[in-house]
Design a protein around this motif. Structure first.
Motif, PDB file in Angstrom:
ATOM      1  N   VAL A 400      -8.536 -11.222   5.082  1.00 32.03           N
ATOM      2  CA  VAL A 400      -9.546 -11.358   4.033  1.00 32.03           C
ATOM      3  C   VAL A 400      -9.097 -10.627   2.772  1.00 32.03           C
ATOM      4  O   VAL A 400      -9.260 -11.115   1.643  1.00 32.03           O
ATOM      5  N   TRP A 401      -8.509  -9.468   2.947  1.00 34.06           N
ATOM      6  CA  TRP A 401      -7.994  -8.686   1.816  1.00 34.06           C
ATOM      7  C   TRP A 401      -6.929  -9.464   1.041  1.00 34.06           C
ATOM      8  O   TRP A 401      -6.858  -9.398  -0.188  1.00 34.06           O
ATOM      9  N   ILE A 402      -6.118 -10.231   1.742  1.00 33.71           N
ATOM     10  CA  ILE A 402      -5.024 -10.952   1.100  1.00 33.71           C
ATOM     11  C   ILE A 402      -5.509 -12.258   0.472  1.00 33.71           C
ATOM     12  O   ILE A 402      -5.134 -12.598  -0.657  1.00 33.71           O
ATOM     13  N   ASP A 476       1.704  -7.135  -0.401  1.00 27.06           N
ATOM     14  CA  ASP A 476       0.271  -7.111  -0.639  1.00 27.06           C
ATOM     15  C   ASP A 476      -0.161  -5.772  -1.228  1.00 27.06           C
ATOM     16  O   ASP A 476       0.569  -4.767  -1.159  1.00 27.06           O
ATOM     17  N   ALA A 477      -1.346  -5.788  -1.808  1.00 30.04           N
ATOM     18  CA  ALA A 477      -1.910  -4.559  -2.373  1.00 30.04           C
ATOM     19  C   ALA A 477      -2.205  -3.568  -1.256  1.00 30.04           C
ATOM     20  O   ALA A 477      -2.632  -3.937  -0.158  1.00 30.04           O
ATOM     21  N   ARG A 478      -1.974  -2.318  -1.542  1.00 26.52           N
ATOM     22  CA  ARG A 478      -2.160  -1.276  -0.533  1.00 26.52           C
ATOM     23  C   ARG A 478      -3.639  -0.933  -0.379  1.00 26.52           C
ATOM     24  O   ARG A 478      -4.437  -1.127  -1.295  1.00 26.52           O
ATOM     25  N   TRP A 479      -3.962  -0.411   0.808  1.00 23.15           N
ATOM     26  CA  TRP A 479      -5.306   0.082   1.061  1.00 23.15           C
ATOM     27  C   TRP A 479      -5.383   1.533   0.589  1.00 23.15           C
ATOM     28  O   TRP A 479      -4.814   2.434   1.230  1.00 23.15           O
ATOM     29  N   GLU A 480      -6.066   1.742  -0.487  1.00 23.27           N
ATOM     30  CA  GLU A 480      -6.205   3.086  -1.032  1.00 23.27           C
ATOM     31  C   GLU A 480      -7.673   3.500  -1.030  1.00 23.27           C
ATOM     32  O   GLU A 480      -8.202   3.966  -2.032  1.00 23.27           O
ATOM     33  N   PHE A 481      -8.311   3.293   0.105  1.00 27.34           N
ATOM     34  CA  PHE A 481      -9.722   3.627   0.196  1.00 27.34           C
ATOM     35  C   PHE A 481      -9.888   5.119   0.475  1.00 27.34           C
ATOM     36  O   PHE A 481      -8.975   5.788   0.964  1.00 27.34           O
ATOM     37  N   SER A 482     -11.089   5.588   0.214  1.00 24.19           N
ATOM     38  CA  SER A 482     -11.377   7.010   0.395  1.00 24.19           C
ATOM     39  C   SER A 482     -11.408   7.353   1.891  1.00 24.19           C
ATOM     40  O   SER A 482     -12.256   6.843   2.641  1.00 24.19           O
TER      41      SER A 482
END
Length: 917
Positions: A400-402, A476-482
């Protein structure tokens, strides 16, 4: 009424009839548009009490893709009773109520049929009570509140006059919303039944069950497939209901537009359209403002899906209305003929914004629907199944993120991750209940805490694994969540689960130790109960905590509660140490003391109890030494004449006594070795004495058993051969009676062989062979004893006269026993034949004896009869000289008896006398 007759042509013919007969109110024909919404045509039918009329051709309903709720498939007939709104006033036509019908405008057709005029759907008349209205296709919304009887065809072609019940499916529709009722029946009835048949309590787990459950349910493939399809169908029904009940209907102007160009030149039409578009613009502004202020209702990820579904239903409904053909023509006419350009520009901007929002909502629903089954597994599935759900969930979130255009930013995807984390933590929080944790079986409580901790830890570990894959791909964009938002609460809860597991284990160890075994060993029931009460008081503050231990805001209170628990734990340990001192002062046996020591060592502590156990080990060794000395004294006192149990032979009994005496000491030594496997106890002075005395006693008893066995083994073969070669019969030296000659030593040696073989001793071959034939020897001795009993029973029944009379036969009978006295021994295989022949001889002699007894009884009876009979009669004195006497010469008494019969007595002269020689 049951006499009402309703005849209908097939659906195609009815539709053609409707297309030909439908007319405008002014009487002019108008062709229905394909996109236009056409309500159901209706016709009123005369009462059944009227004379039978020719078949009527009913008007049909034009095709419509947007049927209102309560629609029935084409080709069906729905009969709707237009009763009053209140249910108390509704009456069934079959109960005898009079049906009132409106007159039907009819025209006689050439083929004899009747054609009914249709009514305008926009002006449906208020029908009288208890009228019937025939509807084709579906029930319009204005009649949805009425009781409706439906009849569905199940076959094509004309319907015969007989057997209609098999070709028609009939029933009553609910007066409530049909789709809502269908949704309720599916979700409350059929879905639970299918879930029970599949064997899972989690509807969301269909298709994603763990491997063990999937293997168990492999045989239910078809029910599982049906369950999955039903869930999809139920979701579509819910979405349809949401769209029907949540749609905002745009007001439509009462204008007729043939072409946009013609309408753009009509000032009245343009004015009306401008007012309508202005109203639409207000509706769109209000709807978009209201939707922008809405937020998901709930903290879990399923609330996110429900939120976007609700928004999609509202916005898509508006978007579809604005893209209808009539609306498009209105807008084209307005753009061409209106002078207010700002109105259309603003409205076009609103439409563009509405289309963007509707497309976004649909796109989000499409992508989030792929995650729904995983979300349901997290929210309502088994706690252990979440461990199997997290890896595929993370992979689906990555997709889903991609792919998704709206969930590819940190804010929206981060919020979804936060919802998942909240749902996981809430599941664990609701599963672990402190007031029940210490009361349930310890194994179940520790397993629950282990699974809860594993789920919380797996949440972060699975996330980090997928994050590393994304970074490793480089595309892909990295997961940079808190991380604080996603894992702070879960990590804290995992830590609390570990602490609770440690506390449960401590309490369980105390209860295991302070059990019936300890009471049996020490006998101090009151002291143990006091310590158990202290353990319960130690747990009570944790069970009755007035705050949520999983809430980080209450971390100081939880820390203080844990400190209080461990302080009470130290008090319980002190009481336990005191109990240890008291228990070992009253030791009853070293074996029980070592078991007690082992139980004490199983309690987790910081070394205080273990050290105290080492201090008590010396006391236990001293007790063990006293027991070894007592066993040595008992052995020395009774080894010459050991006590035997009932029916035990002397050798095996002595060995068994020695073995049992040593086994008690050996069992205690094994407990000591289990407590101190390193053997450090031998380094103490008392430990050395215990070891030396134990080894000495063991050697003496092993030598004692060996001597007994060797003595028996050396003599058993000679004794067995000696007694087996003896005759099977012998005469008693005092009475001379023949007895069975099976020596008692043979029985003893056979018993010895059996017992010693069970003890593991190697039995000599001859003794083993004799022992194996014990059953055969027993059968022989029993048959021989029965033979002798039979023999002496027959012989002892003879009288002295019979002994003298049968002396020859009696001598022959005694000679039949001589093989057993001379020739036959226990090694001979002819014993069975000897018993059979001798038994026959005894039976023959017994038969002869019975014959003699019978003849003797007959003779004795005759003699008695003669002795009592009067053979000579006295004649009268006057006739004595007149009649001569006749002498009859007979040989014996038997002839006298024959001559005395009535037949012979008539031939004898009178008087007659017998002369017996």
């Amino acid at each position: 009424s049951s006499a009402l007759l309703v005849c209908m042509e097939p659906a195609a013919a009815v539709s053609d009839s409707l297309a030909e007969t439908r007319s405008e109110p002014d009487g002019q024909q108008q062709q229905p548009k394909e996109e236009a919404l056409q309500p159901a045509a209706s016709a009123e039918v005369q009462d059944a009490s009227q004379p039978e009329q020719p078949t009527a051709t009913l008007p049909a309903v034009a095709a419509d893709d947007h049927r209102p709720e309560g629609a029935v498939a084409d080709g069906n007939i729905a009969a709707t009773g237009l009763d009053q709104p209140t249910g108390d006033q509704q009456q069934d036509a079959s109960e005898g109520s009079q049906l009132q019908t409106e007159s039907v405008q009819e025209q006689q057709q050439p083929d004899g049929t009747l054609k009914a005029d249709s009514q305008s759907p926009e002006a449906a008349p208020e029908l009288p009570e208890h009228n019937l209205r025939l509807l084709s296709g579906y029930v319009p919304m204005e009649y949805a509140h009425c009781r409706t009887f439906y009849c569905v065809r199940s076959s094509q072609g004309p319907l015969p006059s007989e057997g209609l019940s098999e070709l028609l499916d009939c029933g009553l529709l609910t007066q409530a919303a049909s789709l809502a009722s269908l949704e309720q029946v599916l979700s409350e009835l059929f879905l639970p039944l299918l879930i029970q048949q599949v064997g899972t309590t989690d509807p969301a787990a269909v298709g994603v069950l763990p491997a063990a459950a999937a293997g168990a349910g492999a045989s239910s493939g078809k029910p599982r497939e049906l369950l999955g399809n039903m869930q999809k169908y139920l979701g579509q029904i819910k979405q349809a209901v949401q769209q029907l009940t949540g749609d905002i209907t745009l007001p439509m102007p009462n204008v007729s537009i043939d072409t946009a160009a013609a309408a753009s030149k009509d000032p009245d039409v343009i004015h009306t359209l401008e007012e309508t578009v202005a109203a639409w613009s207000g509706v769109l502004s209000d709807v978009m403002q209201r939707e922008s202020e809405k937020r998901p209702e709930g903290k879990g990820p399923l609330a996110e899906i429900d939120f976007w579904r609700a928004r999609s239903a509202v916005l898509s409904g508006l978007w579809e209305q604005l893209n209808m053909r009539d609306v498009t023509e209105m807008l084209e006419a307005l753009e061409a003929g209106s002078d207010d350009r700002n109105l259309m520009a603003a409205f076009r901007g609103q439409m563009a914004e509405l289309g963007k929002l509707a497309h976004e909502a649909r796109d989000n629903v499409k992508f989030l629907s792929t995650l729904e089954r995983h979300f349901r597994s997290i929210s309502s599935g088994p706690l252990g199944g979440i461990l199997d759900t997290l890896p595929p969930l993370m992979n689906a979130l990555r997709m889903v993120w991609i792919i998704s255009r709206h969930y590819s930013d940190d804010a929206r995807m981060g919020a979804l991750f936060a919802r998942i984390a909240t749902e996981l933590c809430d599941r664990v929080d609701s599963a672990v209940m402190l007031h029940q944790l210490f009361r349930m079986p310890a194994a179940e409580a520790m397993e629950l805490l282990r699974v809860s901790k594993a789920v919380l830890e797996s949440w972060q570990s699975t996330y980090m694994q997928v994050r590393e894959k994304i970074e490793a791909s480089g595309r892909d964009a990295r997961w940079e969540f808190s991380k604080a938002t996603l894992f702070a609460r879960s990590n804290y809860m995992a830590e609390v689960c570990g602490q609770l597991s440690e506390m449960v284990e401590i309490v369980d160890d105390f209860f295991k130790f302070l059990g019936p075994e300890l009471k049996a060993v020490t006998g101090d029931t009151k002291g143990i109960d006091d310590v158990i009460e202290q353990v319960q008081l130690m747990v009570e503050p944790v069970e009755t905590a007035m705050f949520n231990v999983f809430d980080q805001a209450h971390a100081p209170q939880w820390k203080a509660l844990r400190a209080h628990f461990y302080a009470d734990n130290e008090k319980v340990k002190a009481a336990t140490r005191e109990l240890i001192d008291t228990s070992f002062r009253k030791l009853r046996s070293a074996e029980g003391a070592f078991e007690l020591l082992q139980n004490f060592k199983s309690i987790k502590s910081r070394g205080a109890i273990q050290q105290q156990m080492m201090n008590k080990l010396v006391d236990i060794l001293e007790q063990f030494l006293r027991e070894i000395v007592a066993a040595q004294e008992m052995f020395d006192r009774s080894k010459a004449n050991p006590p035997l149990t009932r029916n035990q032979p002397p050798v095996a009994g002595a060995i068994h006594w020695s073995h049992q005496l040593f086994s008690r000491v050996k069992l205690t030594m094994s407990k000591l070795t289990a407590v101190e496997p390193e053997g450090t106890w031998r380094q103490t002075p008392v430990g050395q004495q215990v070891h030396e005395r134990y080894m000495t006693l063991a050697k003496q008893m092993m030598e004692y058993e060996k001597q007994w066995f060797q003595g028996w083994r050396e003599n058993v073969d000679n004794i067995a051969m000696k007694h087996l070669k003896q005759p099977i019969f012998t005469r008693h030296p005092e009475t001379g009676v023949v007895v069975v000659n099976f020596h008692a030593d043979l029985r003893v040696h056979m018993s010895e062989a059996h017992y010693l073989d069970r003890k593991g001793f190697k039995i000599p071959p001859l003794a083993l062979q004799v022992a194996l034939q014990e059953d055969e020897y027993r059968a022989w001795t029993e048959s021989l004893e029965r033979l002798l009993d039979f023999y002496y029973q027959v012989v002892n029944s003879l009288t002295p006269v019979e002994v003298s009379l049968l002396s020859g036969k009696l001598a022959d009978l005694e000679r039949s026993l001589e093989p057993g006295l001379i020739r036959l021994n226990w090694n001979n295989r002819g014993i069975d034949a000897f018993v059979a022949s001798t038994t026959k001889a005894i039976q023959d002699f017994q038969a002869l004896h019975h014959s003699v007894q019978k003849n003797s009884a007959i003779i004795e009876k005759l003699v008695s009869a003669l002795a009592s009979a009067k053979l000579v009669a006295d004649l009268p004195a006057g006739r004595l000289a007149e009649q001569p006497t006749t002498w009859i010469h007979v040989a014996d008494f038997q002839q006298v008896g024959l001559l005395s019969t009535n037949s012979c007595r008539q031939q004898l002269p009178h008087p007659a006398r017998f002369l017996i020689t």
